[in-house]
Design a protein around this motif. Structure first.
Motif, mmCIF file in Angstrom:
data_model
loop_
_atom_site.group_PDB
_atom_site.id
_atom_site.type_symbol
_atom_site.label_atom_id
_atom_site.label_comp_id
_atom_site.label_asym_id
_atom_site.label_seq_id
_atom_site.Cartn_x
_atom_site.Cartn_y
_atom_site.Cartn_z
ATOM 1 N N ASP A 1 85.576 41.553 27.281
ATOM 2 C CA ASP A 1 84.886 42.580 28.104
ATOM 3 C C ASP A 1 85.349 42.670 29.296
ATOM 4 O O ASP A 1 86.126 41.887 29.915
ATOM 5 C CB ASP A 1 83.383 42.749 27.926
ATOM 6 C CG ASP A 1 82.783 41.292 28.281
ATOM 7 O OD1 ASP A 1 83.481 40.667 29.365
ATOM 8 O OD2 ASP A 1 81.689 40.681 27.652
ATOM 9 N N TYR A 2 84.832 43.593 30.388
ATOM 10 C CA TYR A 2 85.271 43.811 31.595
ATOM 11 C C TYR A 2 84.977 42.520 32.538
ATOM 12 O O TYR A 2 85.590 42.076 33.309
ATOM 13 C CB TYR A 2 84.375 45.039 32.281
ATOM 14 C CG TYR A 2 84.915 45.407 33.702
ATOM 15 C CD1 TYR A 2 86.219 45.914 33.751
ATOM 16 C CD2 TYR A 2 84.257 45.179 34.622
ATOM 17 C CE1 TYR A 2 86.673 46.212 34.974
ATOM 18 C CE2 TYR A 2 84.505 45.457 36.061
ATOM 19 C CZ TYR A 2 85.754 46.058 36.029
ATOM 20 O OH TYR A 2 86.545 46.359 37.368
ATOM 21 N N GLU B 1 84.725 39.304 31.581
ATOM 22 C CA GLU B 1 85.650 38.276 31.178
ATOM 23 C C GLU B 1 86.880 38.568 31.584
ATOM 24 O O GLU B 1 87.900 37.686 32.220
ATOM 25 C CB GLU B 1 85.831 38.001 29.735
ATOM 26 C CG GLU B 1 84.811 37.811 29.179
ATOM 27 C CD GLU B 1 84.685 37.573 27.595
ATOM 28 O OE1 GLU B 1 84.098 36.701 26.932
ATOM 29 O OE2 GLU B 1 85.159 38.638 27.003
ATOM 30 N N ASP C 1 89.267 35.104 26.148
ATOM 31 C CA ASP C 1 88.001 35.398 25.456
ATOM 32 C C ASP C 1 87.181 34.243 25.688
ATOM 33 O O ASP C 1 86.668 33.436 24.747
ATOM 34 C CB ASP C 1 88.365 35.530 23.975
ATOM 35 C CG ASP C 1 87.173 35.845 23.122
ATOM 36 O OD1 ASP C 1 85.984 36.416 23.741
ATOM 37 O OD2 ASP C 1 87.374 36.010 21.855
ATOM 38 N N ASP D 1 84.443 49.566 25.066
ATOM 39 C CA ASP D 1 84.705 49.247 26.412
ATOM 40 C C ASP D 1 85.263 47.741 26.442
ATOM 41 O O ASP D 1 84.587 46.926 27.496
ATOM 42 C CB ASP D 1 83.585 49.131 27.351
ATOM 43 C CG ASP D 1 83.928 49.519 28.813
ATOM 44 O OD1 ASP D 1 85.237 49.827 29.301
ATOM 45 O OD2 ASP D 1 83.007 49.109 29.799
ATOM 46 N N TYR D 2 86.315 47.380 25.916
ATOM 47 C CA TYR D 2 86.871 45.933 25.735
ATOM 48 C C TYR D 2 87.939 46.163 25.487
ATOM 49 O O TYR D 2 88.691 46.873 25.080
ATOM 50 C CB TYR D 2 86.039 45.202 24.742
ATOM 51 C CG TYR D 2 85.731 46.028 23.436
ATOM 52 C CD1 TYR D 2 86.894 46.151 22.297
ATOM 53 C CD2 TYR D 2 84.420 46.544 23.003
ATOM 54 C CE1 TYR D 2 86.702 46.722 21.244
ATOM 55 C CE2 TYR D 2 84.576 47.151 22.034
ATOM 56 C CZ TYR D 2 85.627 47.281 20.911
ATOM 57 O OH TYR D 2 85.448 47.770 19.572
ATOM 58 N N SER E 1 91.817 50.573 22.360
ATOM 59 C CA SER E 1 90.356 50.198 21.890
ATOM 60 C C SER E 1 89.387 51.389 21.984
ATOM 61 O O SER E 1 89.481 52.151 23.023
ATOM 62 C CB SER E 1 89.572 49.106 22.914
ATOM 63 O OG SER E 1 88.338 48.769 22.707
ATOM 64 N N VAL F 1 87.036 39.892 21.476
ATOM 65 C CA VAL F 1 87.404 40.834 22.318
ATOM 66 C C VAL F 1 87.098 40.336 23.809
ATOM 67 O O VAL F 1 86.182 39.537 24.077
ATOM 68 C CB VAL F 1 86.623 42.100 22.234
ATOM 69 C CG1 VAL F 1 86.741 42.754 20.804
ATOM 70 C CG2 VAL F 1 85.138 42.203 22.374
ATOM 71 N N LYS G 1 92.911 47.999 27.593
ATOM 72 C CA LYS G 1 91.925 48.455 26.358
ATOM 73 C C LYS G 1 92.399 49.802 26.021
ATOM 74 O O LYS G 1 91.684 50.369 25.174
ATOM 75 C CB LYS G 1 90.755 48.377 26.892
ATOM 76 C CG LYS G 1 90.109 49.671 27.872
ATOM 77 C CD LYS G 1 88.857 49.445 28.136
ATOM 78 C CE LYS G 1 88.268 50.838 29.024
ATOM 79 N NZ LYS G 1 88.296 51.906 28.140
#
Length: 449
Positions: A368-369, A371, A360, A324-325, A321, A366, A318
């Protein structure tokens, strides 16, 4: 002359070379059987005669390569396997091609040969014995990648000699693949080998759909240029394939050093030659799902190799980014930095998009943590294997077909079965692998959706 040697292995008797194969057939004389041999015969254009002069090749000395190939043919004809799959067959030499066509043809084999692309000189030869098989169709697969590698697909039908099975009134067709994957000269080429196997399985799947084929046994033979520790091994295992040699000897996936089959040009010994079997009763995941998991497994391996732990790996992905993704662009940049893309033999744009769709989970654009943990940093293929491949069938599966049980498997020379390479072996830099299969009736299964 080498003495006959016999060994007890977990309740079964196995021997060495032809003695072992003959023993299996005697023990099962009331059951039909077929044998399958895979052998990389080391093309004379690659066989070095002098460690001091790499330009000195066997291909320059007709008496040398002719004598060695006569001995190879002697051994193959003595064993008389139902299926013979050869790699590094010197298709560029008419005299050698004629030699194999004459001797194997006279012995009752139907031959198919295929050269590598860009006139590399060597290729593949697949021979099936007409006493056992009728060839329904033959296809060729060109990978068109940096290794100029190819694969052969034969769709065959077992002949009337299997009358005992025919009384079941079930299908007796088989798909046979012969291939030789790229040698991983550096770590970036591991992705090429994984892509080659993916293309083979995609091609087999599309062939089955094109001809509306019912589930049948699939046998993959060849030099896979990777061991039981590699991503190719786990990818094939996740698709339901089993290593016939390991099955015959009751070896587990963790038994990675029990046997070897190749002395490579770097002087290392390793087990790279496999005869893979997929029976029609295997319950398995969709191919694209297994493929994504295999690539994510390689992704995780490279991140851990760079000493990145879970949190650090997420931060690396990330990097571009603000939140947080992980974004798609950051994901692609990470693949490029890890040398999984960004070059002519890496992941394509379409393949990266397919991976992104798998990562995803909720489709919001996006990752995320959570995933990231579930799709990229989850357990390795070996940890998840028991969940991906199951023996047995679904409750609603009723259709009967023919599969194979593995009765025995032998590597020659016998020293390689103990993990060592004999100094006096000169037929090739690979061992010859032969497997005995016996047809059995089973209920079909399907891929997991």
């Amino acid at each position: 002359m080498r003495k006959e040697r016999w060994m007890k292995k977990k309740g079964r008797v196995t021997g060495i070379g032809n003695y072992s194969i003959a023993s299996s057939m005697r023990d099962n004389h009331r059951r039909p059987w077929i044998t399958c041999t895979t052998f990389n015969i080391l093309a004379p254009i690659y066989k070095r005669l002098s460690p001091q002069d790499e330009s000195c090749r066997e291909s320059d000395y007709r008496a040398y390569w002719l004598s060695r190939n006569h001995r190879i043919l002697d051994s193959l004809l003595h064993e008389r396997s139902s299926i013979i799959c050869l790699q590094e067959f010197w298709v560029g030499n008419e005299e050698l091609v004629s030699l194999y066509e004459k001797r194997l043809g006279d012995a009752g084999y139907l031959l198919s040969k295929l050269g590598r692309t860009n006139n590399r000189g060597d290729g593949l030869l697949t021979a099936v014995h007409k006493d056992y098989f009728r060839v329904i169709n033959y296809r060729e697969l060109h990978f068109n990648d940096c290794g100029d590698r190819v694969a052969q697909l034969l769709h065959v039908d077992m002949t009337a000699s299997f009358s005992q099975c025919r009384s079941y009134d079930t299908r007796q067709e088989i798909l046979i693949v012969n291939t030789h994957l790229l040698f991983p000269h550096d770590s970036s080429l591991c992705m090429v080998r994984l892509l080659q196997v993916y293309k083979i399985l995609q091609y087999v799947e599309s062939y089955q759909k094109e001809y509306k084929l019912n589930p049948m046994p699939i046998i993959l033979c060849g030099d896979w240029n990777g061991s039981k520790r590699g991503h190719v091994y786990w990818f094939l295992r996740s698709q339901g394939f089993v290593s016939s040699y390991d099955t015959a000897h009751h070896y587990t996936d963790a038994d990675a050093q029990k046997w070897v089959s190749h002395l490579n040009h770097r002087g290392n010994i390793c087990g790279v030659d496999f005869i893979w079997l997929l029976n029609p009763n295997k319950y398995r995941k969709l191919l694209k799902t297994s493929w994504s998991e295999a690539v994510f497994g390689m992704f995780k391996h490279l991140l851990r190799k760079a000493s990145l732990k879970e949190e650090d790996a997420f931060a690396f992905l990330k990097a571009d980014s603000d939140g947080d993704y992980i974004t798609y662009s950051g994901f692609c940049e990470a693949l490029r930095q890890l040398k999984l893309s960004g070059h002519c033999y890496g992941l394509s744009e379409e393949e990266m998009k397919d991976l992104w769709v798998q990562a995803d989970i909720d489709g919001n654009g996006v990752v995320d943590y959570k995933e990231f943990q579930q799709q990229i940093w989850k357990h390795s293929c070996s940890d998840e294997l028991s969940d991906q491949v199951q023996d047995g069938v679904r409750e609603d599966a009723q259709e009967q077909t023919i599969g194979f049980s593995v009765e025995n498997a032998v590597l020659f020379p016998p020293e390689v079965e103990k993990g060592s390479w004999p100094e006096n072996y000169s037929l090739s830099d690979h061992a010859r692998l032969t497997v005995v299969f016996s047809p059995i009736r089973m209920t079909c299964s399907q891929a997991v959706s």
